[in-house]
Scaffold this motif. Structure first.
Motif, PDB file in Angstrom:
ATOM      1  N   ALA A 199       0.805  -1.236   0.000  1.00 15.51           N
ATOM      2  CA  ALA A 199       0.000   0.000   0.000  1.00 15.51           C
ATOM      3  C   ALA A 199       0.826   1.267   0.000  1.00 15.51           C
ATOM      4  O   ALA A 199       0.345   2.338   0.359  1.00 15.51           O
ATOM      5  CB  ALA A 199      -0.958   0.004   1.196  1.00 15.51           C
ATOM      6  N   ARG A 200       2.074   1.191  -0.402  1.00 13.69           N
ATOM      7  CA  ARG A 200       2.888   2.386  -0.585  1.00 13.69           C
ATOM      8  C   ARG A 200       3.971   2.079  -1.616  1.00 13.69           C
ATOM      9  O   ARG A 200       4.463   0.965  -1.695  1.00 13.69           O
ATOM     10  CB  ARG A 200       3.495   2.880   0.722  1.00 13.69           C
ATOM     11  N   GLY A 201       4.315   3.064  -2.403  1.00 12.90           N
ATOM     12  CA  GLY A 201       5.274   2.824  -3.470  1.00 12.90           C
ATOM     13  C   GLY A 201       4.620   2.097  -4.632  1.00 12.90           C
ATOM     14  O   GLY A 201       3.409   1.916  -4.687  1.00 12.90           O
ATOM     15  N   GLY A 215       9.129   5.563   6.493  1.00  9.16           N
ATOM     16  CA  GLY A 215       7.745   5.821   6.129  1.00  9.16           C
ATOM     17  C   GLY A 215       7.357   7.284   6.037  1.00  9.16           C
ATOM     18  O   GLY A 215       6.236   7.596   5.666  1.00  9.16           O
ATOM     19  N   LYS A 216       8.262   8.193   6.378  1.00  9.59           N
ATOM     20  CA  LYS A 216       7.903   9.614   6.383  1.00  9.59           C
ATOM     21  C   LYS A 216       7.670  10.134   4.966  1.00  9.59           C
ATOM     22  O   LYS A 216       6.800  10.956   4.746  1.00  9.59           O
ATOM     23  CB  LYS A 216       9.005  10.420   7.073  1.00  9.59           C
ATOM     24  N   GLU A 217       8.481   9.653   4.027  1.00 13.75           N
ATOM     25  CA  GLU A 217       8.352  10.151   2.662  1.00 13.75           C
ATOM     26  C   GLU A 217       7.104   9.611   1.972  1.00 13.75           C
ATOM     27  O   GLU A 217       6.507  10.283   1.151  1.00 13.75           O
ATOM     28  CB  GLU A 217       9.587   9.767   1.841  1.00 13.75           C
ATOM     29  N   LEU A 218       6.717   8.382   2.306  1.00 17.51           N
ATOM     30  CA  LEU A 218       5.594   7.773   1.609  1.00 17.51           C
ATOM     31  C   LEU A 218       4.792   6.880   2.559  1.00 17.51           C
ATOM     32  O   LEU A 218       5.044   5.684   2.661  1.00 17.51           O
ATOM     33  CB  LEU A 218       6.095   6.956   0.421  1.00 17.51           C
ATOM     34  N   PRO A 219       3.827   7.433   3.290  1.00 20.26           N
ATOM     35  CA  PRO A 219       2.996   6.622   4.189  1.00 20.26           C
ATOM     36  C   PRO A 219       2.063   5.728   3.377  1.00 20.26           C
ATOM     37  O   PRO A 219       1.898   5.919   2.173  1.00 20.26           O
ATOM     38  CB  PRO A 219       2.218   7.667   4.983  1.00 20.26           C
ATOM     39  N   PRO A 220       1.426   4.743   4.016  1.00 21.61           N
ATOM     40  CA  PRO A 220       0.497   3.870   3.297  1.00 21.61           C
ATOM     41  C   PRO A 220      -0.656   4.655   2.692  1.00 21.61           C
ATOM     42  O   PRO A 220      -1.123   5.641   3.257  1.00 21.61           O
ATOM     43  CB  PRO A 220       0.002   2.915   4.392  1.00 21.61           C
ATOM     44  N   ASP A 221      -1.099   4.193   1.534  1.00 24.09           N
ATOM     45  CA  ASP A 221      -2.240   4.809   0.872  1.00 24.09           C
ATOM     46  C   ASP A 221      -3.533   4.199   1.423  1.00 24.09           C
ATOM     47  O   ASP A 221      -3.710   2.975   1.411  1.00 24.09           O
ATOM     48  CB  ASP A 221      -2.147   4.576  -0.638  1.00 24.09           C
ATOM     49  N   SER A 226      -7.447  -0.281   2.315  1.00 26.25           N
ATOM     50  CA  SER A 226      -8.843  -0.740   2.353  1.00 26.25           C
ATOM     51  C   SER A 226      -9.063  -1.908   1.395  1.00 26.25           C
ATOM     52  O   SER A 226      -9.731  -2.896   1.743  1.00 26.25           O
ATOM     53  CB  SER A 226      -9.795   0.408   2.001  1.00 26.25           C
ATOM     54  N   LEU A 227      -8.508  -1.814   0.192  1.00 25.91           N
ATOM     55  CA  LEU A 227      -8.656  -2.891  -0.788  1.00 25.91           C
ATOM     56  C   LEU A 227      -8.032  -4.192  -0.291  1.00 25.91           C
ATOM     57  O   LEU A 227      -8.599  -5.281  -0.468  1.00 25.91           O
ATOM     58  CB  LEU A 227      -8.029  -2.482  -2.120  1.00 25.91           C
ATOM     59  N   LEU A 228      -6.863  -4.081   0.322  1.00 24.29           N
ATOM     60  CA  LEU A 228      -6.190  -5.270   0.848  1.00 24.29           C
ATOM     61  C   LEU A 228      -7.024  -5.943   1.943  1.00 24.29           C
ATOM     62  O   LEU A 228      -7.242  -7.158   1.922  1.00 24.29           O
ATOM     63  CB  LEU A 228      -4.817  -4.896   1.403  1.00 24.29           C
TER      64      LEU A 228
END
Length: 301
Positions: A199-201, A215-221, A226-228
């Motif tokens: 859920a990120r990247g 995780g600061k640059e790209l937190p989970p979407d 939700s889809l997972l």
């Protein structure tokens, strides 16, 4: 008389010389300056200092060797890293103090015994199973129907030929949904030490230099999380168990969605364990000190 006067003059000159006041520089030469090192001595002192510094550096490297595997890179390029260390991962994880597989599976087993679940008949899906360590622990506890899923072909191949714990092993991206698994066909979905890659990247484990460990640059979407979770609930039977770990620094989004699913009566919270360490003996201080939360949920009818 002349000889006497000459001697007198000599005595006067001596008195004049003796009575001449000493300067501070002359006094220093006879005092502190006498102990000041000369050029050669100063060089020896410097060399000794450098030698001791070098020895200290070597001792520090011996006691705290660098992480030659560069485990942080596994978050930036999962496929590349796990393919490279597929045949070494199990031993590396053991060296890093990775005991979560035993702790989590034993707790799951205890919950199943309390609920009178026949573990030999229970069907389990493990997300991110390439290490094979969860499967080995499940097999030890009596589970016989375990399916592993991992994005790394080499990790999957290593487990297919290296352990008999898995009844089936799928090479696939966990975010490719729907999975080729029937609705309501599983008693357990486990996702241990894998959520940080999800859920990120970019999907599929390809290189993504923005997916950093902290995780600061790209937190989970949120949408992808939700889809997972919806997909994992889809394949679980009513009463089935979802077990997952989430790194504390990435937990906010995951736990918001988990709480929503509980609030909407899709599942119920069984247990939460905080402050767990995944790799307590790792050489990288940040990875060593990172904490993980373990969640167990039950799917409601």
């Amino acid at each position: 008389r002349k000889r006497k006067d000459s001697r007198g003059d000599t005595d006067k000159k001596a008195n004049v010389v003796d009575s001449t006041p000493h300067t501070e520089a002359e006094e220093d030469k006879g005092g502190f300056a006498a102990f000041m090192p000369g050029g050669n001595h100063a060089t020896k002192v410097q060399l000794a200092f450098l030698t001791f510094a070098a020895i200290g550096s070597c001792i520090n490297l011996y006691l705290n060797p660098p992480d030659l595997t560069r485990f942080r890179d596994s978050y930036r390029s999962p496929l590349k890293w796990y393919d490279q260390f597929s045949d070494k991962y199990a031993s590396l994880a053991t060296t890093w103090g990775y005991t979560l597989p035993a702790k989590i599976t034993e707790r799951m087993h205890a919950l199943h015994l309390e609920a009178s679940v026949d573990v030999q008949e229970a069907r389990v899906l493990e997300i991110g199973a390439g290490g094979g360590l969860i499967g080995i622990e499940l097999q030890r506890l009596g589970y016989r129907h375990i399916t592993g899923l991992d994005v790394s072909p080499k990790m999957a191949a290593a487990q297919s030929g290296g352990t008999e714990a898995y009844e089936m092993f799928l090479t696939a991206d966990a975010e490719t949904v729907p999975m080729d698994i029937k609705n309501g066909s599983l008693e357990v979905v486990l996702c241990v030490s894998t959520s940080a890659y999800l859920a990120r990247g970019t999907r599929g484990g390809e290189q993504d230099l923005n997916r950093h460990f902290d995780g600061k640059e790209l937190p989970p979407d949120r949408t992808r999380v939700s889809l997972l979770l919806e997909e994992w609930l889809r394949v679980l039977k009513a009463g089935g168990m979802l077990g997952l770990t989430v790194e504390s620094h990435l937990a906010e989004v995951w736990e918001e969605v988990l709480k929503q699913l509980v609030a909407s009566a899709r599942m119920t919270e069984l247990e939460v364990h905080d402050g767990l360490s995944a790799f307590p003996f790792h050489k990288d201080k940040e990875i060593k000190e990172a904490k993980t939360r373990l969640h167990f949920y039950g799917k409601l009818p």
